[in-house]
Design a protein around this motif. Sequence first.
Motif, PDB file in Angstrom:
ATOM      1  N   PRO A 304       0.815  -1.213   0.000  1.00 47.90           N
ATOM      2  CA  PRO A 304       0.000   0.000   0.000  1.00 47.90           C
ATOM      3  C   PRO A 304       0.856   1.274   0.000  1.00 47.90           C
ATOM      4  O   PRO A 304       1.837   1.381   0.735  1.00 47.90           O
ATOM      5  N   ILE A 305       0.461   2.206  -0.817  1.00 44.94           N
ATOM      6  CA  ILE A 305       1.180   3.471  -0.914  1.00 44.94           C
ATOM      7  C   ILE A 305       1.289   4.183   0.438  1.00 44.94           C
ATOM      8  O   ILE A 305       2.338   4.771   0.734  1.00 44.94           O
ATOM      9  N   GLY A 313      -3.271   5.026   8.367  1.00 46.95           N
ATOM     10  CA  GLY A 313      -4.703   5.242   8.325  1.00 46.95           C
ATOM     11  C   GLY A 313      -5.410   4.170   9.117  1.00 46.95           C
ATOM     12  O   GLY A 313      -4.813   3.190   9.536  1.00 46.95           O
ATOM     13  N   SER A 314      -6.689   4.354   9.325  1.00 49.16           N
ATOM     14  CA  SER A 314      -7.482   3.391  10.081  1.00 49.16           C
ATOM     15  C   SER A 314      -7.998   2.309   9.157  1.00 49.16           C
ATOM     16  O   SER A 314      -8.612   2.592   8.129  1.00 49.16           O
ATOM     17  N   GLU A 315      -7.785   1.054   9.518  1.00 53.84           N
ATOM     18  CA  GLU A 315      -8.258  -0.044   8.679  1.00 53.84           C
ATOM     19  C   GLU A 315      -9.766  -0.203   8.743  1.00 53.84           C
ATOM     20  O   GLU A 315     -10.372  -0.719   7.821  1.00 53.84           O
ATOM     21  N   ASP A 320     -11.675   9.486   9.942  1.00 59.50           N
ATOM     22  CA  ASP A 320     -12.343  10.205   8.854  1.00 59.50           C
ATOM     23  C   ASP A 320     -11.355  10.729   7.824  1.00 59.50           C
ATOM     24  O   ASP A 320     -11.660  10.816   6.640  1.00 59.50           O
ATOM     25  N   ALA A 321     -10.160  11.086   8.276  1.00 61.64           N
ATOM     26  CA  ALA A 321      -9.175  11.638   7.348  1.00 61.64           C
ATOM     27  C   ALA A 321      -8.677  10.562   6.397  1.00 61.64           C
ATOM     28  O   ALA A 321      -8.618  10.759   5.193  1.00 61.64           O
ATOM     29  N   GLY A 322      -8.324   9.402   6.939  1.00 59.82           N
ATOM     30  CA  GLY A 322      -7.839   8.308   6.117  1.00 59.82           C
ATOM     31  C   GLY A 322      -6.463   8.600   5.565  1.00 59.82           C
ATOM     32  O   GLY A 322      -5.931   9.714   5.682  1.00 59.82           O
ATOM     33  N   MET A 345      -7.764   0.095   3.972  1.00 53.31           N
ATOM     34  CA  MET A 345      -7.546   0.919   5.150  1.00 53.31           C
ATOM     35  C   MET A 345      -8.080   2.329   4.927  1.00 53.31           C
ATOM     36  O   MET A 345      -7.493   3.324   5.320  1.00 53.31           O
ATOM     37  N   ALA A 346      -9.242   2.395   4.266  1.00 53.81           N
ATOM     38  CA  ALA A 346      -9.915   3.663   3.987  1.00 53.81           C
ATOM     39  C   ALA A 346      -9.101   4.545   3.056  1.00 53.81           C
ATOM     40  O   ALA A 346      -9.238   5.767   3.064  1.00 53.81           O
ATOM     41  N   GLY A 347      -8.264   3.920   2.245  1.00 57.27           N
ATOM     42  CA  GLY A 347      -7.503   4.649   1.249  1.00 57.27           C
ATOM     43  C   GLY A 347      -8.275   4.736  -0.058  1.00 57.27           C
ATOM     44  O   GLY A 347      -9.491   4.909  -0.065  1.00 57.27           O
TER      45      GLY A 347
END
Length: 358
Positions: A304-305, A313-315, A320-322, A345-347
């Motif tokens: 993942p980048i 980030g949050s999985e 909210d930001a991610g 991961m919310a990406g």
Amino acid sequence: MTQGAGQGPETERTATLRDFRVPAYVHETGPYGHSTHPGDVVPPHEETYPEGYTPTERDLPVINRGDTLQVPVDPAGQAVPQPNDGVGPLYVVGDVHGYLDELVAALQEQGLIDAGGNWCAGTARLWFLGDFTDRGPDGIGVIDLVMRLSAEAAAAGGYCKALMGNHELLLLGAKRFGDTPVNSGAGTATFQAAWLLNGGQKTDMDRLQDHHLQWMARLDAVEEVDGYLLLHSDTTAYLDYGDSIEAVNDTIRETLTRNDADECWDLFRKFTKRFSFRDEGGADAARSLLDTYGGTRVVHGHSPIPYLLGEVGSEDGEDDAGPVVEGPHVYAEGLAIAMDGGVTMAGKLLVRQLPLDI
């Protein structure tokens, strides 16, 4: 993240597989003293771990390094051959991991499918870089869509093709071998245990049919298109399977055809390796693949980048930001392009046309 889905009574079968669990010291601080985060990582320097150590999705270290920042690339200095006249534009897709809705939205945004989910891009060429299932809610739905788009694109004069990812190998192994013990190098493990640890979804396994298995088993591992070397994993382990693209693809298909659990496990283990192009010597690692198989840049998924950039980030999507991922990540002196935006991961699930507009 939905990694826990489908982990009912099956998880009890992993309780005795002590050698397959992630070492405690990896969970606590990671190999470089940084906090850890789930990922199917092989450490960049495998010799620092116990011999035969096989990683899971649960021990990907987040490393904020200055040499993984976005690299501006001079188009004149890294010219990529353009497609021949009459050939449609080239697109690549990063890891999907069962996120069907996000995939449909990204394909529609690029004008590749219409509002009904049908191919509408004419002679365009679309490549998926692997990892269709696990973690997300509808891996089989993703495979069904890719298979359908392959037929529709071919009928329109274009194509939609896919590469083998480590999660295709994992799902094939879990279906074929289940709880059959395999030699992990440090003891005994099973594909079933590995699949569950790596976000396997019971709904995917329940819906998996013979034609899905046959499709996955026939996928190529490496291709070169318009000067881009396309592969799933950012590893040089492909070199273990042949000195040409044809040799690599043939060797991997033959390995799967032999249906030997230990051979398939070794293949899966090698495909989980990553970060070959990220650290010192990364450009040389990329050149070793390009010199052997052709092309001017490597295009990969798998890592993942947000991890390559040191962003966390949050999985489960509660942040909210991610992770901040706006597009592909170009690095290793401009020789590597990362396409896994971290959708699990919310990406962002990335679908982009090559060459990149950077």
